[in-house]
Design an enzyme around this catalytic site. Structure first.
Site, short mmCIF file in Angstrom:
data_model
loop_
_atom_site.label_atom_id
_atom_site.label_comp_id
_atom_site.label_asym_id
_atom_site.label_seq_id
_atom_site.Cartn_x
_atom_site.Cartn_y
_atom_site.Cartn_z
CE LYS A 122 -5.69 -53.95 -1.96
NZ LYS A 122 -6.15 -53.97 -3.44
CG ASP A 154 -6.80 -59.76 -3.79
OD1 ASP A 154 -6.96 -60.82 -3.42
OD2 ASP A 154 -6.45 -59.34 -5.06
#
Length: 188
Positions: free
Chosen positions: A127, A145
């Protein structure tokens, strides 16, 4: 009920993204940074912390220590003290120090521009790497996320049990022309 076809998912996602683009025309990363290294540090600091708090800390931090070379030379305790208010400062400091050392040793002080090398840096997961690759290097990535994970599953457009599954599903359904901004719009 039969599963929705990829073609219908793409059409539905295109409509959603167009609406979000209208609603949030100026969406962009709210972190403050002047280099890809600073963006990476800020993204590491943003875990379990507000962007507002990260920006306050980063402003002071980058005024004194703007580069990977600066962080490489710092004592771990100095980093911990400077980032204390972002929470989880012990792990974040170790990650930032290790990442800075790796960037100097492996990449001559410059961040790698690909996912494979970036996720090999200490403290940099998929991420975090996708945030930097998308925002600084303009790669068409989607940083999944907890918000995007939830949105992907709730809408049925990108169901998955892991962030990677949701990321891959979103990459299949988000129109290419919106890929650079899609994760910002979907988060908002």
């Amino acid at each position: 009920m039969p599963p929705e076809s990829i073609s219908n998912q793409r059409k539905r996602m295109a409509k959603i993204v167009i609406l979000l683009k209208r609603e949030y025309p100026d969406s962009r990363c709210s972190l403050i940074y002047e280099s890809p290294f600073q963006l990476l540090v800020s993204t590491i600091l943003s875990a379990q912390c507000t962007d507002e708090r990260v920006n306050k800390v980063a402003h002071k931090l980058f005024a004194k220590y703007p580069s990977a070379k600066d962080f490489e030379k710092l004592q771990l305790d100095t980093i911990k003290k400077a980032i204390y208010s972002t929470g989880f400062y012990n792990n974040k400091a170790k990650s930032i120090k290790g990442m800075a050392k790796a960037v100097i040793a492996r990449h001559e002080g410059k961040l790698p521009e690909n996912l494979e090398d970036m996720i090999k840096l200490p403290g940099v997961g998929r991420k975090t790497a996708n945030v930097v690759l998308n925002i600084w290097f303009r790669h068409p990535t989607i940083a999944v996320d907890t918000h995007l994970f939830r949105v992907g599953n709730r809408t049925g457009l990108a169901p998955g049990k892991t962030p990677l599954e949701v990321e891959k599903a979103l990459q299949r359904v988000v129109p290419e022309r919106f890929m650079l901004h899609a994760h910002h719009w979907l988060i908002l």
